[in-house]
Scaffold this motif. Structure first.
Motif, mmCIF file in Angstrom:
data_model
loop_
_atom_site.group_PDB
_atom_site.id
_atom_site.type_symbol
_atom_site.label_atom_id
_atom_site.label_comp_id
_atom_site.label_asym_id
_atom_site.label_seq_id
_atom_site.Cartn_x
_atom_site.Cartn_y
_atom_site.Cartn_z
ATOM 1 N N GLU A 122 0.832 -1.208 0.000
ATOM 2 C CA GLU A 122 0.000 0.000 0.000
ATOM 3 C C GLU A 122 0.863 1.254 0.000
ATOM 4 O OE1 GLU A 122 -0.444 -2.526 2.246
ATOM 5 O OE2 GLU A 122 -2.280 -3.393 1.430
ATOM 6 N N GLU A 123 1.926 1.240 0.779
ATOM 7 C CA GLU A 123 2.835 2.392 0.826
ATOM 8 C C GLU A 123 3.563 2.576 -0.500
ATOM 9 O OE1 GLU A 123 3.986 2.365 5.582
ATOM 10 O OE2 GLU A 123 4.926 0.896 4.238
ATOM 11 N N LEU A 124 3.939 1.473 -1.120
ATOM 12 C CA LEU A 124 4.581 1.546 -2.431
ATOM 13 C C LEU A 124 3.630 2.138 -3.469
ATOM 14 C CD1 LEU A 124 6.363 -1.915 -2.396
ATOM 15 C CD2 LEU A 124 7.520 0.313 -2.461
ATOM 16 N N ALA A 125 2.375 1.684 -3.456
ATOM 17 C CA ALA A 125 1.383 2.197 -4.397
ATOM 18 C C ALA A 125 1.193 3.701 -4.212
ATOM 19 C CB ALA A 125 0.055 1.461 -4.230
ATOM 20 N N GLU A 126 1.152 4.135 -2.970
ATOM 21 C CA GLU A 126 0.995 5.567 -2.711
ATOM 22 C C GLU A 126 2.238 6.346 -3.155
ATOM 23 O OE1 GLU A 126 0.377 8.550 1.038
ATOM 24 O OE2 GLU A 126 -0.571 6.583 1.123
ATOM 25 N N LYS A 127 3.411 5.839 -2.838
ATOM 26 C CA LYS A 127 4.652 6.532 -3.199
ATOM 27 C C LYS A 127 4.777 6.717 -4.712
ATOM 28 C CE LYS A 127 9.635 6.552 -3.061
ATOM 29 N NZ LYS A 127 10.851 6.110 -2.433
ATOM 30 N N TYR A 128 4.446 5.680 -5.476
ATOM 31 C CA TYR A 128 4.620 5.737 -6.923
ATOM 32 C C TYR A 128 3.352 6.162 -7.665
ATOM 33 C CZ TYR A 128 9.182 3.764 -6.106
ATOM 34 O OH TYR A 128 10.470 3.575 -5.682
ATOM 35 N N GLY A 129 2.254 6.362 -6.936
ATOM 36 C CA GLY A 129 1.036 6.857 -7.556
ATOM 37 C C GLY A 129 0.408 5.907 -8.542
ATOM 38 N N VAL A 130 0.450 4.615 -8.215
ATOM 39 C CA VAL A 130 -0.107 3.591 -9.106
ATOM 40 C C VAL A 130 -1.047 2.689 -8.307
ATOM 41 C CG1 VAL A 130 1.887 3.608 -10.658
ATOM 42 C CG2 VAL A 130 1.848 2.035 -8.720
ATOM 43 N N PRO A 131 -1.898 1.947 -8.997
ATOM 44 C CA PRO A 131 -2.758 0.998 -8.288
ATOM 45 C C PRO A 131 -1.923 -0.099 -7.621
ATOM 46 C CG PRO A 131 -3.536 1.343 -10.542
ATOM 47 C CD PRO A 131 -2.192 1.994 -10.431
ATOM 48 N N ILE A 132 -2.440 -0.637 -6.538
ATOM 49 C CA ILE A 132 -1.712 -1.675 -5.797
ATOM 50 C C ILE A 132 -1.451 -2.900 -6.669
ATOM 51 C CG2 ILE A 132 -3.722 -2.767 -4.752
ATOM 52 C CD1 ILE A 132 -1.931 -2.916 -2.151
ATOM 53 N N GLU A 133 -2.372 -3.226 -7.569
ATOM 54 C CA GLU A 133 -2.171 -4.360 -8.471
ATOM 55 C C GLU A 133 -0.947 -4.154 -9.357
ATOM 56 O OE1 GLU A 133 -6.242 -3.900 -7.145
ATOM 57 O OE2 GLU A 133 -5.068 -2.563 -8.405
ATOM 58 N N PHE A 134 -0.667 -2.904 -9.668
ATOM 59 C CA PHE A 134 0.497 -2.585 -10.499
ATOM 60 C C PHE A 134 1.785 -2.788 -9.706
ATOM 61 C CE2 PHE A 134 3.099 0.410 -13.125
ATOM 62 C CZ PHE A 134 2.945 -0.253 -14.322
ATOM 63 N N ILE A 135 1.751 -2.513 -8.410
ATOM 64 C CA ILE A 135 2.905 -2.788 -7.545
ATOM 65 C C ILE A 135 3.181 -4.290 -7.533
ATOM 66 C CG2 ILE A 135 3.707 -2.819 -5.133
ATOM 67 C CD1 ILE A 135 3.974 -0.066 -6.494
ATOM 68 N N LEU A 136 2.140 -5.080 -7.417
ATOM 69 C CA LEU A 136 2.303 -6.537 -7.412
ATOM 70 C C LEU A 136 2.910 -7.006 -8.740
ATOM 71 C CD1 LEU A 136 -1.050 -7.512 -5.673
ATOM 72 C CD2 LEU A 136 1.214 -7.252 -4.631
ATOM 73 N N PHE A 137 2.452 -6.423 -9.837
ATOM 74 C CA PHE A 137 3.031 -6.747 -11.148
ATOM 75 C C PHE A 137 4.497 -6.311 -11.198
ATOM 76 C CE2 PHE A 137 4.074 -5.188 -15.464
ATOM 77 C CZ PHE A 137 4.111 -6.410 -16.106
ATOM 78 N N ARG A 138 4.785 -5.108 -10.716
ATOM 79 C CA ARG A 138 6.162 -4.593 -10.753
ATOM 80 C C ARG A 138 7.102 -5.487 -9.957
ATOM 81 N NH1 ARG A 138 10.577 -3.741 -11.338
ATOM 82 N NH2 ARG A 138 11.708 -1.804 -11.628
ATOM 83 N N LYS A 139 6.606 -6.048 -8.861
ATOM 84 C CA LYS A 139 7.425 -6.960 -8.063
ATOM 85 C C LYS A 139 7.825 -8.197 -8.872
ATOM 86 C CE LYS A 139 6.184 -6.381 -3.267
ATOM 87 N NZ LYS A 139 5.333 -6.918 -2.180
ATOM 88 N N THR A 140 6.966 -8.651 -9.756
ATOM 89 C CA THR A 140 7.294 -9.834 -10.567
ATOM 90 C C THR A 140 8.422 -9.541 -11.540
ATOM 91 O OG1 THR A 140 5.720 -9.434 -12.381
ATOM 92 C CG2 THR A 140 4.897 -10.646 -10.440
ATOM 93 N N LEU A 141 8.630 -8.277 -11.871
ATOM 94 C CA LEU A 141 9.673 -7.907 -12.842
ATOM 95 C C LEU A 141 11.050 -7.792 -12.206
ATOM 96 C CD1 LEU A 141 7.763 -5.245 -14.964
ATOM 97 C CD2 LEU A 141 8.136 -7.666 -15.482
ATOM 98 N N VAL A 142 11.129 -7.740 -10.899
ATOM 99 C CA VAL A 142 12.425 -7.625 -10.228
ATOM 100 C C VAL A 142 13.299 -8.812 -10.593
ATOM 101 C CG1 VAL A 142 13.590 -7.609 -7.986
ATOM 102 C CG2 VAL A 142 11.585 -6.161 -8.360
ATOM 103 N N ASP A 143 12.755 -10.001 -10.543
ATOM 104 C CA ASP A 143 13.536 -11.214 -10.829
ATOM 105 C C ASP A 143 13.924 -11.307 -12.311
ATOM 106 O OD1 ASP A 143 13.404 -11.980 -8.206
ATOM 107 O OD2 ASP A 143 11.587 -13.169 -8.493
ATOM 108 N N HIS A 144 13.141 -10.714 -13.192
ATOM 109 C CA HIS A 144 13.441 -10.793 -14.626
ATOM 110 C C HIS A 144 14.749 -10.107 -14.985
ATOM 111 C CE1 HIS A 144 9.902 -12.838 -16.109
ATOM 112 N NE2 HIS A 144 9.170 -12.094 -15.306
ATOM 113 N N LEU A 145 15.059 -9.005 -14.297
ATOM 114 C CA LEU A 145 16.309 -8.299 -14.607
ATOM 115 C C LEU A 145 17.505 -9.009 -13.990
ATOM 116 C CD1 LEU A 145 15.461 -4.518 -14.350
ATOM 117 C CD2 LEU A 145 15.674 -5.930 -16.366
ATOM 118 N N ALA A 146 17.287 -9.696 -12.888
ATOM 119 C CA ALA A 146 18.381 -10.393 -12.212
ATOM 120 C C ALA A 146 18.776 -11.669 -12.955
ATOM 121 C CB ALA A 146 17.979 -10.725 -10.781
ATOM 122 N N ALA A 147 17.840 -12.209 -13.740
ATOM 123 C CA ALA A 147 18.088 -13.489 -14.422
ATOM 124 C C ALA A 147 19.058 -13.337 -15.580
ATOM 125 C CB ALA A 147 16.772 -14.064 -14.929
#
Length: 147
Positions: A122-147
């Protein structure tokens, strides 16, 4: 694929001097103006789309509107063809790419990794001004760059 998209999002932020988060809606709209796109808000549509040099947007609340604008900017910078003529598999691929672009564009990688240590969804969504579902999606992309 995701590395290229993350780099493209960073290039666009640099090109248009986007340095603060949440990315201001007016800054995204200015990118579209600078690229000679018209923006039309239509209350009767549920999805945004680019047709020629016009972006048609649904009437949405600011977090969703910000996400939709960034998504359409992603189509502009990643795809140079009419998606209406693509087969469903290619269309889905383009939609996934534009959504990943929006995530990388609106939520810069190094800041996000640091914020993940201290902020809840919730805090991440507020900080970045996006829906919470988008934060959950963004979290899935963290591992993609590390791979």
């Amino acid at each position: 694929m995701y590395y290229y998209i993350s780099q493209k999002a960073a290039e666009v932020r640099t090109r248009f001097n986007i340095v603060s988060f949440p990315v201001h809606i007016a800054d995204i709209e200015q990118i579209l103006i600078d690229l000679d796109y018209d923006l039309v808000i239509l209350p009767d549509i549920s999805k945004a789309c680019v047709i020629g040099d016009t972006i048609m947007m649904p009437n949405a609340e600011n977090p969703e509107y910000r996400r939709l604008l960034a998504h359409e900017v992603g189509h502009i910078f990643l795809h140079d063809f009419n998606s209406f003529r693509q087969n469903p598999v290619n269309t889905r691929k383009c939609e996934c790419q534009a959504e990943a672009f929006a995530a990388y564009f609106l939520i810069e990688e190094s800041l996000f990794l640091e914020d993940l240590k201290y902020l809840n969804d919730e805090e991440l969504a507020e900080k970045y001004g996006v829906p919470i579902e988008f934060i959950l999606f963004r979290k899935t992309l963290v591992d993609h760059l590390a791979a």
